[in-house]
Design a protein around this motif. Structure first.
Motif, mmCIF file in Angstrom:
data_model
loop_
_atom_site.group_PDB
_atom_site.id
_atom_site.type_symbol
_atom_site.label_atom_id
_atom_site.label_comp_id
_atom_site.label_asym_id
_atom_site.label_seq_id
_atom_site.Cartn_x
_atom_site.Cartn_y
_atom_site.Cartn_z
ATOM 1 N N ARG A 153 20.599 -1.615 26.539
ATOM 2 C CA ARG A 153 19.319 -2.124 27.030
ATOM 3 C C ARG A 153 18.382 -0.967 27.340
ATOM 4 O O ARG A 153 18.695 -0.095 28.153
ATOM 5 C CB ARG A 153 19.533 -2.992 28.264
ATOM 6 C CG ARG A 153 20.382 -4.209 27.951
ATOM 7 C CD ARG A 153 20.376 -5.188 29.097
ATOM 8 N NE ARG A 153 21.116 -6.393 28.712
ATOM 9 C CZ ARG A 153 20.988 -7.562 29.326
ATOM 10 N NH1 ARG A 153 20.162 -7.692 30.329
ATOM 11 N NH2 ARG A 153 21.695 -8.596 28.937
ATOM 12 N N THR A 154 17.242 -0.958 26.700
ATOM 13 C CA THR A 154 16.298 0.143 26.859
ATOM 14 C C THR A 154 14.983 -0.307 27.479
ATOM 15 O O THR A 154 13.999 0.420 27.451
ATOM 16 C CB THR A 154 16.017 0.796 25.491
ATOM 17 O OG1 THR A 154 15.549 -0.212 24.576
ATOM 18 C CG2 THR A 154 17.272 1.428 24.924
ATOM 19 N N GLN A 155 14.951 -1.500 28.034
ATOM 20 C CA GLN A 155 13.747 -2.006 28.680
ATOM 21 C C GLN A 155 13.473 -1.237 29.970
ATOM 22 O O GLN A 155 14.394 -0.919 30.725
ATOM 23 C CB GLN A 155 13.908 -3.491 28.989
ATOM 24 C CG GLN A 155 12.674 -4.156 29.563
ATOM 25 C CD GLN A 155 12.902 -5.663 29.768
ATOM 26 O OE1 GLN A 155 14.035 -6.126 29.733
ATOM 27 N NE2 GLN A 155 11.836 -6.408 29.977
ATOM 28 N N GLN A 156 12.200 -0.907 30.226
ATOM 29 C CA GLN A 156 11.838 -0.204 31.445
ATOM 30 C C GLN A 156 12.238 -1.031 32.664
ATOM 31 O O GLN A 156 12.035 -2.236 32.717
ATOM 32 C CB GLN A 156 10.336 0.077 31.463
ATOM 33 C CG GLN A 156 9.895 0.945 32.630
ATOM 34 C CD GLN A 156 8.418 1.267 32.566
ATOM 35 O OE1 GLN A 156 7.712 0.771 31.688
ATOM 36 N NE2 GLN A 156 7.937 2.098 33.475
ATOM 37 N N LEU A 157 12.818 -0.378 33.647
ATOM 38 C CA LEU A 157 13.340 -1.071 34.813
ATOM 39 C C LEU A 157 12.222 -1.554 35.732
ATOM 40 O O LEU A 157 11.157 -0.947 35.821
ATOM 41 C CB LEU A 157 14.276 -0.150 35.592
ATOM 42 C CG LEU A 157 15.555 0.282 34.866
ATOM 43 C CD1 LEU A 157 16.334 1.268 35.731
ATOM 44 C CD2 LEU A 157 16.412 -0.915 34.524
ATOM 45 N N PHE A 158 12.478 -2.655 36.420
ATOM 46 C CA PHE A 158 11.582 -3.164 37.439
ATOM 47 C C PHE A 158 12.424 -3.961 38.429
ATOM 48 O O PHE A 158 13.630 -4.150 38.228
ATOM 49 C CB PHE A 158 10.477 -4.037 36.824
ATOM 50 C CG PHE A 158 10.989 -5.313 36.184
ATOM 51 C CD1 PHE A 158 10.931 -6.513 36.868
ATOM 52 C CD2 PHE A 158 11.528 -5.304 34.903
ATOM 53 C CE1 PHE A 158 11.409 -7.686 36.290
ATOM 54 C CE2 PHE A 158 12.001 -6.471 34.324
ATOM 55 C CZ PHE A 158 11.947 -7.663 35.016
ATOM 56 N N HIS A 160 13.852 -6.753 39.223
ATOM 57 C CA HIS A 160 14.082 -8.039 38.563
ATOM 58 C C HIS A 160 14.593 -9.119 39.501
ATOM 59 O O HIS A 160 14.570 -10.296 39.163
ATOM 60 C CB HIS A 160 15.056 -7.868 37.390
ATOM 61 C CG HIS A 160 16.377 -7.289 37.788
ATOM 62 N ND1 HIS A 160 17.344 -7.999 38.435
ATOM 63 C CD2 HIS A 160 16.890 -6.041 37.601
ATOM 64 C CE1 HIS A 160 18.401 -7.244 38.647
ATOM 65 N NE2 HIS A 160 18.158 -6.047 38.155
ATOM 66 N N TYR A 169 19.156 -10.397 33.929
ATOM 67 C CA TYR A 169 19.458 -9.024 34.316
ATOM 68 C C TYR A 169 20.713 -8.902 35.176
ATOM 69 O O TYR A 169 21.126 -7.794 35.510
ATOM 70 C CB TYR A 169 18.265 -8.427 35.064
ATOM 71 C CG TYR A 169 17.029 -8.334 34.198
ATOM 72 C CD1 TYR A 169 16.840 -7.270 33.331
ATOM 73 C CD2 TYR A 169 16.064 -9.346 34.228
ATOM 74 C CE1 TYR A 169 15.719 -7.200 32.531
ATOM 75 C CE2 TYR A 169 14.937 -9.283 33.421
ATOM 76 C CZ TYR A 169 14.763 -8.205 32.574
ATOM 77 O OH TYR A 169 13.662 -8.134 31.767
#
Length: 231
Positions: A153-158, A160, A169
């Motif tokens: 998973r390479t989505q920018q963290l937030f 969640h 997530y």
């Protein structure tokens, strides 16, 4: 689609969340559960050397001379669980000409458990479905399933945890399943068991199994030409 009022403008927005590639867990009530009266075994550690966490297991099968479970009871529960699994699979329009590739019990007391593992086969002859029959003194929170694709998973963290899609997530799913139910799951799912003081004096008993399709009923003969015999 659902309608949401967003906090930026106050406008109503129509949104649909599509759960692609969802992983199915099938939970069913076992009708024959009340037919069995499970007695506690001695608190012993009996496991394969390559398993790290203590428990008493008959893995990979239950032998006729098993020291803790009589042969007649073992054969009866194997038959009853298999018959019910066939009925469940039929409800999902899936193949029901099946057999066990493995069927064993796991007995736990306080501080027993199982390290994270899956049911995949080293020779790639993987199960059709894997399953657990929750037989006795199984408590909420002891069984967990773990997500294993995090490194992909390479989505920018937030943050969640505040999101409406926070379930996507989550890295861990904790079971709420109690005695008298059967859980079917794909064999690649990583899972673990941790038993605490709730089973200090009460043995937790489950029966685990792997199902295989009698594939000759569904596939042409040429499929098996280069496949080693499994029986």
């Amino acid at each position: 689609m659902e309608q949401f009022s967003n906090h930026i403008s106050g406008e109503t927005v129509e949104i649909a969340t599509i759960p692609i590639f969802a992983t199915p867990l099938i939970v069913t009530k076992f009708p024959k559960h009340e037919s069995y009266e499970w007695k506690s075994f001695d608190k012993v550690v009996r496991k394969p050397d390559v398993w790290f966490t203590p428990l008493n297991t008959s893995f990979p099968d239950i032998k006729e001379d098993d020291p803790y479970l009589d042969h007649e009871t073992a054969e009866n529960v194997k038959r009853d669980v298999l018959e019910h699994c066939q009925k469940v699979l039929a409800c999902y329009n899936m193949p029901v000409d099946i057999r066990y590739s493995n069927f064993w019990y796991n007995a736990y007391y306080e501080e027993h458990g199982q390290e994270p593992h899956d049911h995949l086969s080293p020779d790639n002859l993987n199960p059709y479905w894997s399953g657990i029959y929750f037989a006795n003194n199984c408590c909420e929170g002891q069984l967990t399933f773990q997500k294993t694709d995090l490194s992909m998973r390479t989505q920018q963290l937030f943050k969640h945890s505040d999101s409406k899609i926070r379930d996507y997530y989550e890295e861990l799913w904790t079971s709420y399943i109690h005695d008298g139910h059967i859980l079917l799951f794909p064999p690649h799912l990583k899972h673990a068991v941790k038993v605490g003081k709730e089973n200090r004096n009460k043995m937790r008993l489950t029966f685990s199994f792997n199902l295989a399709i009698n594939r000759s009923a569904y596939l042409p003969d040429e499929y098996f030409r280069n496949e080693p015999a499994s029986d």
